[in-house]
Design a protein around this motif. Structure first.
Motif, PDB file in Angstrom:
ATOM      1  N   SER A 297      94.244   9.276 -31.858  1.00  0.00           N
ATOM      2  CA  SER A 297      95.413  10.014 -32.331  1.00  0.00           C
ATOM      3  C   SER A 297      96.637   9.115 -32.161  1.00  0.00           C
TER       4      SER A 297
ATOM      5  N   ARG B 102      95.515   8.540 -27.254  1.00  0.00           N
ATOM      6  CA  ARG B 102      96.812   8.592 -27.932  1.00  0.00           C
ATOM      7  C   ARG B 102      97.566   7.285 -27.687  1.00  0.00           C
TER       8      ARG B 102
ATOM      9  N   GLU C 142      97.265   9.255 -23.106  1.00  0.00           N
ATOM     10  CA  GLU C 142      98.277   8.453 -23.776  1.00  0.00           C
ATOM     11  C   GLU C 142      98.146   7.023 -23.239  1.00  0.00           C
TER      12      GLU C 142
END
Length: 300
Positions: free
Chosen positions: A112, A146, A204
């Motif tokens: 993502s 991410r 992330e």
């Protein structure tokens, strides 16, 4: 016992290629099936020569994806809005997830973008969040990666303009988080290797955070052009949605926990170590052709 098979989409692109690299670096653990639109391309042939099984497939074709997933333990998914368009990216992501759901895939790792769950109005963030939500709704065992800004953008043609745009949005003191694409592949490999830890997680990813002047100084210190001219903010505002990401960098921006990520992956690269490694690698072998089909971002 037969090694688990991982299907990697976008295998000749940036992130998919990094995942293939990470998995092929551990040949005793994994078999790799690389999905590409053109198995006859030079990059695809290079993957086959390294031991990957290369198969043709279109991520918008569910039946082709099901054939590619036959016998696969895991799937790495990445889509590119720059080549597929925004609606096409969502269609590809949903089609891939549905094929995985009906094929009995045991672990999906989806690429993502950092902040996808926190910000709206950035088109290629919104598409990835939509795909994430669909993946979550299926109940498939999954890990979401991410990534933040790719370090690679700072050495691409036109990078001085990108730095100038970042300087306009961020100013001289606001840092920007970044990740080497290579390390995205490493984290995908870690997720497949340790599903008990990584299933259900959304990570992330960043390996460094620097201000624009620090980025420029690091480029210069490793022999790259680090010059840039700050773009007037009025010009950024005139870009509309295209500049929303840059202003978000200044408003709140990425929020990766770099020390915690380095505990999981001690070799996590900083911008300086990535630039040094890249210079060393290019000195040892002829420059490689650029990979296409990576994440649809201009500076992230």
């Amino acid at each position: 016992m037969r090694r688990p098979l991982i299907l990697v989409t976008g295998a000749t692109g940036n992130q998919g290629g990094a995942v293939v690299d990470a998995l092929l670096d551990d040949p005793d653990r994994w078999r790799v099936r690389a999905l590409t639109r053109d198995p006859s391309s030079t990059p695809a042939k290079a993957l086959a020569a390294r031991g990957a099984e290369v198969v043709a497939g279109d991520m918008a074709d569910e039946e082709a994806l099901k054939r590619a997933m036959k016998g696969a333990h895991g799937v790495f998914g990445v889509q590119n809005s720059r080549t597929a368009g925004l609606k096409g990216e969502v269609r590809q992501g949903v089609t891939l997830i549905e094929a995985a759901r009906t094929s009995g895939v045991e672990h999906v790792v989806y690429a993502s973008v950092g902040g996808a769950e926190r910000v709206r109005g950035i088109p290629h963030f919104d598409t990835k969040w939509e795909i994430e939500q669909h993946l979550r709704a299926t109940g498939l065992p999954a890990t979401v990666l991410r990534p933040t800004t790719f370090m690679e953008v700072f050495t691409m043609r036109g990078s001085s303009l990108g730095l100038g745009m970042m300087a306009a949005a961020l100013g001289p003191r606001r840092p920007l988080q970044m990740i080497a694409v290579r390390d995205i592949g490493v984290f995908a490999g870690l997720a497949f290797a340790d599903p008990d830890t990584y299933t259900g997680q959304a990570l992330e990813l960043a390996g460094d955070q620097l201000t624009v002047p620090q980025i420029a100084a690091t480029l210069k210190a490793t022999g790259r052009p680090g010059r840039y001219a700050r773009v007037p903010r009025l010009l950024l505002r005139a870009m509309g949605k295209e500049a929303r990401m840059l202003f978000w960098f200044a408003e709140s921006g990425y929020d990766a926990d770099i020390p915690a990520l380095r505990e999981r992956h001690p070799g996590l690269l900083t911008l300086k170590s990535w630039l040094t490694r890249t210079l060393h690698d290019h000195g040892r072998r002829p420059p490689q052709p650029p990979r296409h089909g990576g994440k649809g971002q201009s500076v992230a």
